[in-house]
Write a protein that holds these residues in place. Structure first.
Motif, PDB file in Angstrom:
ATOM      1  N   GLY A  89       0.837  -1.131   0.041  1.00  0.00           N
ATOM      2  CA  GLY A  89      -0.072  -0.337   0.319  1.00  0.00           C
ATOM      3  C   GLY A  89       1.170   1.656  -0.339  1.00  0.00           C
ATOM      4  O   GLY A  89       2.100   1.356  -0.270  1.00  0.00           O
ATOM      5  N   VAL A  90       0.547   2.321   0.027  1.00  0.00           N
ATOM      6  CA  VAL A  90       1.049   3.796   0.083  1.00  0.00           C
ATOM      7  C   VAL A  90       0.629   4.460   1.279  1.00  0.00           C
ATOM      8  O   VAL A  90      -0.813   4.574   1.945  1.00  0.00           O
ATOM      9  CB  VAL A  90       0.295   4.302  -1.052  1.00  0.00           C
ATOM     10  N   ILE A  91       2.448   4.545   1.977  1.00  0.00           N
ATOM     11  CA  ILE A  91       1.837   5.811   2.829  1.00  0.00           C
ATOM     12  C   ILE A  91       1.927   7.068   2.485  1.00  0.00           C
ATOM     13  O   ILE A  91       3.211   7.053   1.981  1.00  0.00           O
ATOM     14  CB  ILE A  91       3.141   5.120   4.233  1.00  0.00           C
ATOM     15  N   LEU A  92       1.344   7.542   3.044  1.00  0.00           N
ATOM     16  CA  LEU A  92       1.637   9.993   3.058  1.00  0.00           C
ATOM     17  C   LEU A  92       1.835  10.061   4.456  1.00  0.00           C
ATOM     18  O   LEU A  92       0.975   9.971   5.337  1.00  0.00           O
ATOM     19  CB  LEU A  92       0.247  10.236   2.358  1.00  0.00           C
ATOM     20  N   CYS A  93       2.792  10.039   4.253  1.00  0.00           N
ATOM     21  CA  CYS A  93       3.340  10.734   5.672  1.00  0.00           C
ATOM     22  C   CYS A  93       3.864  12.695   6.470  1.00  0.00           C
ATOM     23  O   CYS A  93       4.164  12.563   5.087  1.00  0.00           O
ATOM     24  CB  CYS A  93       5.274   9.898   5.966  1.00  0.00           C
ATOM     25  N   ASP A  94       3.143  12.700   6.893  1.00  0.00           N
ATOM     26  CA  ASP A  94       3.442  14.449   7.188  1.00  0.00           C
ATOM     27  C   ASP A  94       4.681  14.386   8.000  1.00  0.00           C
ATOM     28  O   ASP A  94       4.707  14.550   9.295  1.00  0.00           O
ATOM     29  CB  ASP A  94       2.293  14.952   8.055  1.00  0.00           C
ATOM     30  N   ARG A  95       5.652  15.023   7.460  1.00  0.00           N
ATOM     31  CA  ARG A  95       7.209  14.892   7.931  1.00  0.00           C
ATOM     32  C   ARG A  95       7.741  14.229   7.922  1.00  0.00           C
ATOM     33  O   ARG A  95       7.110  12.785   8.469  1.00  0.00           O
ATOM     34  CB  ARG A  95       7.186  15.788   8.979  1.00  0.00           C
ATOM     35  N   PHE A  96       8.917  14.194   7.895  1.00  0.00           N
ATOM     36  CA  PHE A  96      10.157  12.746   8.622  1.00  0.00           C
ATOM     37  C   PHE A  96      11.550  12.892   8.692  1.00  0.00           C
ATOM     38  O   PHE A  96      11.570  13.934   8.730  1.00  0.00           O
ATOM     39  CB  PHE A  96      10.248  11.533   7.278  1.00  0.00           C
ATOM     40  N   ASN A  97      12.871  12.206   7.864  1.00  0.00           N
ATOM     41  CA  ASN A  97      13.527  12.783   8.544  1.00  0.00           C
ATOM     42  C   ASN A  97      14.579  14.402   7.719  1.00  0.00           C
ATOM     43  O   ASN A  97      14.934  14.372   7.965  1.00  0.00           O
ATOM     44  CB  ASN A  97      14.688  11.823   7.265  1.00  0.00           C
ATOM     45  N   ASP A  98      13.846  14.355   6.418  1.00  0.00           N
ATOM     46  CA  ASP A  98      14.058  15.627   6.392  1.00  0.00           C
ATOM     47  C   ASP A  98      13.714  17.072   6.964  1.00  0.00           C
ATOM     48  O   ASP A  98      14.874  18.244   7.808  1.00  0.00           O
ATOM     49  CB  ASP A  98      13.791  16.700   4.426  1.00  0.00           C
ATOM     50  N   ALA A  99      12.708  16.718   7.651  1.00  0.00           N
ATOM     51  CA  ALA A  99      12.380  17.808   8.816  1.00  0.00           C
ATOM     52  C   ALA A  99      13.224  17.956  10.392  1.00  0.00           C
ATOM     53  O   ALA A  99      13.864  19.214  10.311  1.00  0.00           O
ATOM     54  CB  ALA A  99      10.672  17.576   8.877  1.00  0.00           C
ATOM     55  N   THR A 100      13.785  17.310  10.407  1.00  0.00           N
ATOM     56  CA  THR A 100      15.216  16.699  11.233  1.00  0.00           C
ATOM     57  C   THR A 100      16.167  17.470  11.400  1.00  0.00           C
ATOM     58  O   THR A 100      16.901  18.333  11.120  1.00  0.00           O
ATOM     59  CB  THR A 100      15.587  15.529  12.293  1.00  0.00           C
ATOM     60  N   LEU A 101      16.491  17.635  10.147  1.00  0.00           N
ATOM     61  CA  LEU A 101      17.531  18.137   9.100  1.00  0.00           C
ATOM     62  C   LEU A 101      17.612  19.969   8.992  1.00  0.00           C
ATOM     63  O   LEU A 101      18.298  20.126   9.229  1.00  0.00           O
ATOM     64  CB  LEU A 101      17.689  17.610   7.854  1.00  0.00           C
ATOM     65  N   ALA A 102      16.197  20.113   8.572  1.00  0.00           N
ATOM     66  CA  ALA A 102      16.168  22.006   8.363  1.00  0.00           C
ATOM     67  C   ALA A 102      15.609  21.748   9.317  1.00  0.00           C
ATOM     68  O   ALA A 102      15.992  22.782   9.494  1.00  0.00           O
ATOM     69  CB  ALA A 102      14.646  21.305   7.489  1.00  0.00           C
ATOM     70  N   TYR A 103      15.043  21.344  10.290  1.00  0.00           N
ATOM     71  CA  TYR A 103      15.005  22.392  12.066  1.00  0.00           C
ATOM     72  C   TYR A 103      15.694  22.236  12.612  1.00  0.00           C
ATOM     73  O   TYR A 103      16.042  23.314  13.218  1.00  0.00           O
ATOM     74  CB  TYR A 103      13.009  21.434  12.355  1.00  0.00           C
ATOM     75  N   GLN A 104      16.296  20.148  12.936  1.00  0.00           N
ATOM     76  CA  GLN A 104      17.259  20.590  14.496  1.00  0.00           C
ATOM     77  C   GLN A 104      18.257  21.089  13.416  1.00  0.00           C
ATOM     78  O   GLN A 104      19.356  21.536  13.794  1.00  0.00           O
ATOM     79  CB  GLN A 104      17.016  19.661  14.818  1.00  0.00           C
ATOM     80  N   GLY A 105      18.876  21.012  12.189  1.00  0.00           N
ATOM     81  CA  GLY A 105      20.068  21.302  11.759  1.00  0.00           C
ATOM     82  C   GLY A 105      20.082  22.415  11.406  1.00  0.00           C
ATOM     83  O   GLY A 105      20.649  23.305  11.981  1.00  0.00           O
ATOM     84  N   TYR A 106      19.217  23.204  10.334  1.00  0.00           N
ATOM     85  CA  TYR A 106      19.567  24.729   9.850  1.00  0.00           C
ATOM     86  C   TYR A 106      19.059  24.943  10.837  1.00  0.00           C
ATOM     87  O   TYR A 106      19.468  25.978  10.869  1.00  0.00           O
ATOM     88  CB  TYR A 106      19.130  24.544   8.766  1.00  0.00           C
ATOM     89  N   GLY A 107      17.715  25.525  11.146  1.00  0.00           N
ATOM     90  CA  GLY A 107      16.461  26.034  12.389  1.00  0.00           C
ATOM     91  C   GLY A 107      17.917  25.895  13.629  1.00  0.00           C
ATOM     92  O   GLY A 107      17.803  26.967  13.532  1.00  0.00           O
ATOM     93  N   ARG A 108      18.140  25.222  14.184  1.00  0.00           N
ATOM     94  CA  ARG A 108      19.089  25.498  15.666  1.00  0.00           C
ATOM     95  C   ARG A 108      19.946  25.095  15.135  1.00  0.00           C
ATOM     96  O   ARG A 108      21.149  24.744  16.357  1.00  0.00           O
ATOM     97  CB  ARG A 108      18.479  23.863  16.146  1.00  0.00           C
ATOM     98  N   LYS A 109      20.792  25.091  14.411  1.00  0.00           N
ATOM     99  CA  LYS A 109      22.134  24.913  14.011  1.00  0.00           C
ATOM    100  C   LYS A 109      23.305  23.724  14.955  1.00  0.00           C
ATOM    101  O   LYS A 109      24.215  23.815  14.830  1.00  0.00           O
ATOM    102  CB  LYS A 109      22.426  25.988  14.538  1.00  0.00           C
ATOM    103  N   ILE A 110      22.341  22.377  14.832  1.00  0.00           N
ATOM    104  CA  ILE A 110      23.067  21.251  15.391  1.00  0.00           C
ATOM    105  C   ILE A 110      23.828  20.382  14.135  1.00  0.00           C
ATOM    106  O   ILE A 110      23.295  20.647  12.366  1.00  0.00           O
ATOM    107  CB  ILE A 110      22.336  20.360  15.732  1.00  0.00           C
TER     108      ILE A 110
END
Ligand code: TMP
Length: 220
Positions: A89-110
């Motif tokens: 089947g198809v999973i539709l997932c609202d956010r995943f790994n990329d969110a962690t890279l964008a928010y915690q990496g680029y956003g929080r600068k970890i």
């Protein structure tokens, strides 16, 4: 056929509406489909979501935040995503790994290398077949998100909406950098075109993926 599709974007990019539309579309085609989200999914991950998004948790360290997102994901993969993909089947997932890279990496600068390592670890070999990045300027998205929270009285989910605009601009920059690095997986859609046009584009991209996966078996 199993497909894992993720939706990403800055606050207020309209992911939820588009996910529901795509779910309806796929269901009408007779394709089994599951909508889920991060942080969240199974009960333990939903509890972690509450901790993460509680606006009273002002003292939360960026590192604690990172580990909680990863913990929520590990549980989500094990309890929901892997078993569903195995069934087909198809999973539709609202956010995943990329969110962690964008928010915690680029956003929080970890450190981004650390985040990528942790992402690989928590997602246990599962990678999206397609990521739809719903893009819009950060100021516009933030305005929409704040309006939505006021209407739904969802004040308990506002920890990120309270961040300064500079934070949201860094997040958007992060998402666009990921898309540039992985153009085959990540498709950028400008949401200023309006809900209808955005859905048309999504349908086109997903139809193409469905054809390719039935011919060549993208996943299985
Ligand atoms: P949502 O509002 O789209 O449901 O997402 C919840 C919030 O969590 C949103 O502000 C983005 C943030 N987030 C992260 O900071 N890192 C992550 O890894 C994920 C999945 C979400």
């Amino acid at each position: 056929m199993s497909l894992f599709i993720t939706f990403e974007g800055v606050e207020g990019s309209g992911k939820t509406t588009q996910i529901q539309r795509l779910k309806k579309y796929l269901t009408r085609k007779g394709i089994p489909c599951k909508v889920t989200r991060e942080p969240g999914g199974p009960p333990i991950s939903e509890k972690i979501r509450k901790i993460l998004l509680d606006p009273d948790h002002r003292e939360m360290l960026p590192l604690s935040e990172l580990f909680l997102y990863e913990a929520s994901r590990a549980q989500h993969i094990k309890e929901v995503i892997k078993p569903f993909l195995k069934k087909g089947g198809v999973i539709l997932c609202d956010r995943f790994n990329d969110a962690t890279l964008a928010y915690q990496g680029y956003g929080r600068k970890i450190d981004c290398d650390l985040i990528q390592k942790l992402n690989r670890f928590s997602s246990q070999g599962i990678e999206p077949d397609l990521t739809l990045l719903l893009d819009c300027p950060s100021d516009l998205g933030l305005k929409r998100a704040l309006q939505r929270n006021r209407i739904s009285k969802n004040e308990k989910e506002g920890r990120f909406e309270r961040e300064k605009i500079q934070f949201h601009r860094r997040v958007r920059k992060g998402y666009l950098a990921i898309a540039k690095k992985e153009p085959r997986r990540v498709k950028v859609i400008d949401t200023r075109a309006g809900e209808e046009k955005v859905f048309e584009k999504i349908r086109e991209i997903v139809d193409d993926l469905l054809v390719r996966s039935s011919q060549f078996g993208v996943r299985s």
